[in-house]
Design a protein around this motif. Structure first.
Motif, short mmCIF file in Angstrom:
data_model
loop_
_atom_site.label_atom_id
_atom_site.label_comp_id
_atom_site.label_asym_id
_atom_site.label_seq_id
_atom_site.Cartn_x
_atom_site.Cartn_y
_atom_site.Cartn_z
N SER A 1 0.85 -1.19 0.00
CA SER A 1 0.00 0.00 0.00
C SER A 1 0.89 1.24 0.00
O SER A 1 1.75 1.39 0.86
CB SER A 1 -0.90 0.03 1.23
OG SER A 1 -1.82 -1.02 1.18
N ARG A 2 0.65 2.11 -0.97
CA ARG A 2 1.37 3.38 -1.06
C ARG A 2 0.39 4.46 -1.47
O ARG A 2 -0.35 4.30 -2.43
CB ARG A 2 2.50 3.31 -2.09
CG ARG A 2 3.63 2.45 -1.64
CD ARG A 2 4.82 2.60 -2.57
NE ARG A 2 5.89 1.72 -2.08
CZ ARG A 2 6.77 1.16 -2.85
NH1 ARG A 2 6.78 1.39 -4.13
NH2 ARG A 2 7.70 0.38 -2.34
N ASP A 3 0.40 5.54 -0.72
CA ASP A 3 -0.48 6.68 -1.02
C ASP A 3 -1.92 6.24 -1.20
O ASP A 3 -2.60 6.61 -2.16
CB ASP A 3 0.00 7.41 -2.28
CG ASP A 3 1.41 7.94 -2.15
OD1 ASP A 3 1.79 8.35 -1.03
OD2 ASP A 3 2.14 7.93 -3.16
N ASP A 4 -2.40 5.41 -0.27
CA ASP A 4 -3.78 4.89 -0.28
C ASP A 4 -4.11 4.06 -1.53
O ASP A 4 -5.27 3.89 -1.87
CB ASP A 4 -4.80 6.02 -0.14
CG ASP A 4 -4.69 6.72 1.20
OD1 ASP A 4 -4.32 6.04 2.19
OD2 ASP A 4 -4.97 7.93 1.28
N LYS A 5 -3.10 3.57 -2.22
CA LYS A 5 -3.31 2.68 -3.37
C LYS A 5 -2.67 1.35 -3.06
O LYS A 5 -1.55 1.27 -2.56
CB LYS A 5 -2.68 3.27 -4.64
CG LYS A 5 -3.34 4.50 -5.15
CD LYS A 5 -2.67 4.96 -6.43
CE LYS A 5 -3.31 6.23 -6.95
NZ LYS A 5 -2.64 6.70 -8.17
N LYS A 6 -3.39 0.28 -3.35
CA LYS A 6 -2.83 -1.06 -3.19
C LYS A 6 -2.25 -1.52 -4.52
O LYS A 6 -2.86 -1.34 -5.57
CB LYS A 6 -3.90 -2.04 -2.73
CG LYS A 6 -4.27 -1.89 -1.30
CD LYS A 6 -5.18 -3.01 -0.84
CE LYS A 6 -5.48 -2.87 0.62
NZ LYS A 6 -6.33 -3.94 1.11
#
Length: 69
Positions: A15-20
């Protein structure tokens, strides 16, 4: 050796910047038993495996490569 029916991947979810995002790494190959009652999963030499393993039907070039290893 025959071509494998599936390729085994370790799938890592990040998960990075609310993206999986999922990263797939091929770690082995899968062959069905002749009696149809199961599978053999062969992990490539010198690979450490942990986490989720997903097996998918290989693309033509992946099956050739996995059968040779």
């Amino acid at each position: 050796m025959s071509k494998p029916s599936h390729i085994a991947y370790v799938v890592k979810e990040v998960s990075r910047d609310d993206k999986k995002q999922s990263y797939w790494r091929a770690v082995g190959a899968v062959w069905p038993h002749k009696n149809g009652g199961g599978f053999d999963v062969v992990i490539h030499d010198q690979i450490s495996v942990s986490g989720r393993i997903t097996c998918t039907v290989p693309k033509d070039d992946e099956a050739d490569t996995a059968a040779a290893e």
